[in-house]
Design a protein around this motif. Structure first.
Motif, PDB file in Angstrom:
ATOM      1  N   THR A 272       0.942  -1.127  -0.120  1.00 43.78           N
ATOM      2  CA  THR A 272       0.029   0.004   0.012  1.00 43.78           C
ATOM      3  C   THR A 272       0.839   1.214   0.118  1.00 43.78           C
ATOM      4  O   THR A 272       1.807   1.183   0.449  1.00 43.78           O
ATOM      5  CB  THR A 272      -0.890  -0.003   1.421  1.00 43.78           C
ATOM      6  OG1 THR A 272      -1.991   1.085   1.167  1.00 43.78           O
ATOM      7  CG2 THR A 272      -0.263   0.244   2.448  1.00 43.78           C
ATOM      8  N   LYS A 273       0.237   2.173  -0.562  1.00 42.57           N
ATOM      9  CA  LYS A 273       0.962   3.726  -0.386  1.00 42.57           C
ATOM     10  C   LYS A 273       0.947   4.436   0.657  1.00 42.57           C
ATOM     11  O   LYS A 273      -0.303   4.367   1.249  1.00 42.57           O
ATOM     12  CB  LYS A 273       0.428   4.437  -1.771  1.00 42.57           C
ATOM     13  CG  LYS A 273       0.984   5.804  -1.800  1.00 42.57           C
ATOM     14  CD  LYS A 273       0.498   6.537  -3.063  1.00 42.57           C
ATOM     15  CE  LYS A 273       0.664   7.957  -3.082  1.00 42.57           C
ATOM     16  NZ  LYS A 273      -0.179   8.732  -2.204  1.00 42.57           N
ATOM     17  N   ASP A 274       1.798   5.091   1.110  1.00 51.40           N
ATOM     18  CA  ASP A 274       1.754   5.821   2.393  1.00 51.40           C
ATOM     19  C   ASP A 274       1.071   4.983   3.449  1.00 51.40           C
ATOM     20  O   ASP A 274       0.336   5.420   4.463  1.00 51.40           O
ATOM     21  CB  ASP A 274       0.850   7.065   2.096  1.00 51.40           C
ATOM     22  CG  ASP A 274       1.416   8.028   1.170  1.00 51.40           C
ATOM     23  OD1 ASP A 274       2.587   8.066   0.936  1.00 51.40           O
ATOM     24  OD2 ASP A 274       0.702   8.899   0.330  1.00 51.40           O
ATOM     25  N   ASN A 278       6.513   1.596   7.248  1.00 51.02           N
ATOM     26  CA  ASN A 278       7.398   1.782   5.962  1.00 51.02           C
ATOM     27  C   ASN A 278       7.340   0.515   5.227  1.00 51.02           C
ATOM     28  O   ASN A 278       7.462   0.707   4.313  1.00 51.02           O
ATOM     29  CB  ASN A 278       8.661   2.371   6.400  1.00 51.02           C
ATOM     30  CG  ASN A 278       9.411   2.487   5.096  1.00 51.02           C
ATOM     31  OD1 ASN A 278       9.009   3.556   4.261  1.00 51.02           O
ATOM     32  ND2 ASN A 278      10.589   2.199   4.984  1.00 51.02           N
ATOM     33  N   LYS A 281       5.025  -0.778   2.141  1.00 52.37           N
ATOM     34  CA  LYS A 281       4.948  -0.118   0.539  1.00 52.37           C
ATOM     35  C   LYS A 281       6.209  -0.840  -0.186  1.00 52.37           C
ATOM     36  O   LYS A 281       6.949  -1.386   0.395  1.00 52.37           O
ATOM     37  CB  LYS A 281       5.406   1.231   0.603  1.00 52.37           C
ATOM     38  CG  LYS A 281       6.548   1.771   1.174  1.00 52.37           C
ATOM     39  CD  LYS A 281       6.681   3.205   1.331  1.00 52.37           C
ATOM     40  CE  LYS A 281       8.231   3.654   1.761  1.00 52.37           C
ATOM     41  NZ  LYS A 281       8.134   5.052   1.888  1.00 52.37           N
ATOM     42  N   ASP A 378       1.099  10.288  -8.640  1.00 50.54           N
ATOM     43  CA  ASP A 378       0.530  10.319  -7.561  1.00 50.54           C
ATOM     44  C   ASP A 378       0.176   8.917  -6.907  1.00 50.54           C
ATOM     45  O   ASP A 378       0.358   8.831  -5.577  1.00 50.54           O
ATOM     46  CB  ASP A 378      -0.821  11.131  -7.809  1.00 50.54           C
ATOM     47  CG  ASP A 378      -0.469  12.667  -8.443  1.00 50.54           C
ATOM     48  OD1 ASP A 378       0.318  13.200  -8.026  1.00 50.54           O
ATOM     49  OD2 ASP A 378      -1.257  13.144  -9.089  1.00 50.54           O
ATOM     50  N   ASN A 379      -0.527   8.062  -7.796  1.00 45.41           N
ATOM     51  CA  ASN A 379      -1.044   6.789  -7.270  1.00 45.41           C
ATOM     52  C   ASN A 379       0.128   5.863  -6.867  1.00 45.41           C
ATOM     53  O   ASN A 379      -0.170   4.908  -6.044  1.00 45.41           O
ATOM     54  CB  ASN A 379      -2.020   6.336  -8.225  1.00 45.41           C
ATOM     55  CG  ASN A 379      -3.318   6.789  -8.085  1.00 45.41           C
ATOM     56  OD1 ASN A 379      -3.492   7.861  -7.170  1.00 45.41           O
ATOM     57  ND2 ASN A 379      -4.008   6.635  -9.169  1.00 45.41           N
ATOM     58  N   SER A 380       1.298   6.009  -7.490  1.00 45.77           N
ATOM     59  CA  SER A 380       2.296   5.026  -7.497  1.00 45.77           C
ATOM     60  C   SER A 380       3.601   5.942  -7.520  1.00 45.77           C
ATOM     61  O   SER A 380       4.404   5.518  -8.482  1.00 45.77           O
ATOM     62  CB  SER A 380       2.209   4.124  -8.490  1.00 45.77           C
ATOM     63  OG  SER A 380       3.361   3.098  -8.403  1.00 45.77           O
ATOM     64  N   ASN A 384       7.197   4.364  -3.151  1.00 40.67           N
ATOM     65  CA  ASN A 384       6.036   4.378  -2.375  1.00 40.67           C
ATOM     66  C   ASN A 384       4.925   3.577  -3.114  1.00 40.67           C
ATOM     67  O   ASN A 384       3.779   4.321  -3.153  1.00 40.67           O
ATOM     68  CB  ASN A 384       5.873   5.953  -1.839  1.00 40.67           C
ATOM     69  CG  ASN A 384       4.815   5.972  -0.869  1.00 40.67           C
ATOM     70  OD1 ASN A 384       4.353   5.012  -0.302  1.00 40.67           O
ATOM     71  ND2 ASN A 384       4.234   7.164  -0.707  1.00 40.67           N
TER      72      ASN A 384
END
Length: 518
Positions: A272-274, A278, A281, A378-380, A384
């Protein structure tokens, strides 16, 4: 599972169970786990199992190139775009050199913590039957997955089914992989009976009974137990809710982080992003995303003439209009023969979904794996990424069933399985027919290559078919690599990591040659 596993459960389980060490024999975990103070209710049992999933997110396993180093590199599909990772790719492996020490440590941590869960959950009357069955099934699956990788990468390895003291661990010898794998198949049979058929919502990504059946089928296939392999595959094909998607490219579409699951996926490692933690991601996508310093071809040319932007600047601006950028590492790219469409069967739609050599009207310096990249900034974003690692999917199961049936009775009843996969690969269907058993067997070498490229299957396939050395020696490489000059018969396995031998010399008792590396 993007919300369920990656939040406070990680912290709690990290304190109670996870050691944080990468050395197999470094700590006596049994003295540090207050199991009698945990597993008191359903929520705690699920939290404990969540800790097992967290280990899969390690860089030494699925997060970056940990397992990929030994499942993809050094075969005939994926190679570096520059002179990097040479010890592994060029088969310069030795004790203490690219011997998989970190991967070994993470896999044994998964074994140890699975053993804790099994011992603490089995027969625990504080838990509801539903949660007890699920949690126990997941722990059995995770331990089997760990030993799957351990026996494939190192062959005979230390084996235990309950948590041992430091002294006991420090004297373990290697156990015959046949025994280990036999008992893992038995555990997976049990896991199949215990696990749910499906999950929903935040539980998506957990192991189902179909994941257990698929892993068991792989054990049987690798061990040439064809009848049992087909039986497990048919459980998934006939009884599971999984189906082949109509469009091959759709299988790999993870552009929407909120909608990354599809009906073909059986088991994934869910990033998952963000994330709050840690390690949830992934940076693996960066291996497959280009870096702008390489692209496009003739990048320093000025198509508008002197004083106008260079070609790479034009590409950057063009990408920005699509909210994209090329900011990856760009080093996991198709080898020349796989990148050449002439080597694919005419009309194979999987080529365009797999390989990209031109993008947005720009010719690229290197080919890339379209199925594994995501340029959305933004999404990827860089380092991250939310893209899931596909461990098992249904097309693989169909091809395993085809291979098993061919080995049992020849191709007559194997065609239906492979042709189901090929239906979507060709706009004008090209079903197989009229083959001998050997012709079918050899055709499967390529069919699995094109269907499953860059998905962590290829090198093990070549090993179990007994053709790794021949294929590597015949595969065209780029100028900075020459694995054909170095690969030897011992390279089908890794050496037991040097750090482990220094801690426990008994690991050499049954094989002083350390898989031929001494």
């Amino acid at each position: 599972m993007k919300n369920n596993i990656k939040l406070i459960s990680f912290l709690l389980i990290g304190l109670l169970i996870l050691s944080g060490c990468d050395k197999f024999l470094e700590e006596d975990l049994r003295d540090k786990i207050p199991a009698e103070e945990f597993y008191n209710n359903d929520a705690e049992a699920i939290l404990a199992v969540n800790g097992l999933y967290r280990i899969l997110y390690r860089g030494s396993l699925y997060k970056t190139r940990g397992l990929d180093n030994y499942l993809e590199n050094g075969a005939d599909e994926v190679g570096p775009s520059r002179n990097v990772n040479g010890e592994i790719f060029n088969y310069l492996i030795a004790e203490g050199v690219a011997d998989g020490n970190d991967t070994w440590g993470s896999l044994y941590e998964l074994v140890r913590n699975s053993c804790v869960n099994i011992a603490s959950i089995e027969g625990n009357e504080k838990l509801s039957e539903k949660v007890r069955d699920q949690a126990l099934g997941e722990a059995l699956f995770m331990r089997s997955l760990a030993y799957w990788h351990l026996t494939n990468l190192w062959g005979d390895v230390p084996y235990f089914r309950e948590l041992l003291t430091l002294e006991e661990l420090g004297t373990l010898e290697r156990t015959d992989k046949v025994l280990i794998r036999t008992e893992m198949k038995e555990d997976l049979e049990r896991a199949f009976d215990l696990l749910p058929t499906s999950y929903s919502g935040s539980d998506l990504g957990r192991a189902t009974k179909w994941a257990a059946a698929t892993l068991k089928a792989k054990f049987h296939l690798f061990d040439k137990e064809w009848v049992f392999a087909e039986e497990e595959c048919l459980k998934v094909i006939n009884d599971s809710p999984h189906r082949l998607l109509d469009n091959y490219a759709d299988v790999f579409d993870q552009s929407d982080p909120a909608n990354q699951y599809n009906d073909e996926l059986i088991f994934v490692v869910d990033f998952t992003k963000d994330p709050i933690f840690n390690d949830a991601k992934t940076a693996r996508t960066d291996d497959y995303n280009p870096r702008i310093r390489d692209e496009p071809k003739n990048r320093n040319e000025r198509p508008g003439g002197a004083g106008t932007p260079q070609l790479w600047e034009v590409l950057t601006d063009t990408l920005a209009t699509y909210n994209e950028e090329m900011n990856g590492y760009g080093w996991a790219i198709p080898l020349p023969e796989l990148a050449d469409q002439n080597n694919w069967e005419e009309g194979d739609l999987r080529y365009e979904a797999t390989i990209v050599k031109e993008y947005l009207g720009f010719e690229l310096s290197f080919p890339y794996f379209r199925k594994n990249w995501n340029l959305n900034k933004d999404n990827s974003p860089r380092e991250n990424h939310p893209e899931n690692y596909y461990v098992f999917r249904l097309a693989d199961v169909y091809l395993m069933a085809a291979e098993a049936q061919n080995e049992i009775n020849g191709p007559a009843n194997a065609y239906e399985y492979v042709n189901k996969v090929r239906e979507r690969a060709f706009e004008i269907d090209k079903p197989w027919s009229g083959m001998s058993q050997q012709e079918f067997r050899e055709a499967m070498y390529d069919e699995r290559k094109y269907e499953l490229s860059a998905e962590g299957k290829r090198r093990l396939d070549l090993i179990r078919w007994g053709i790794l050395l021949d294929v590597v020696r015949e595969t065209k490489q780029r100028a900075w690599n020459n694995p054909a000059a170095n690969i030897q018969s011992q390279h089908v396995l890794l050496p037991i990591p040097l750090d482990e031998i220094l801690l426990n010399p008994n690991l050499l008792n049954s094989d002083p040659s350390n898989n031929g590396y001494r």
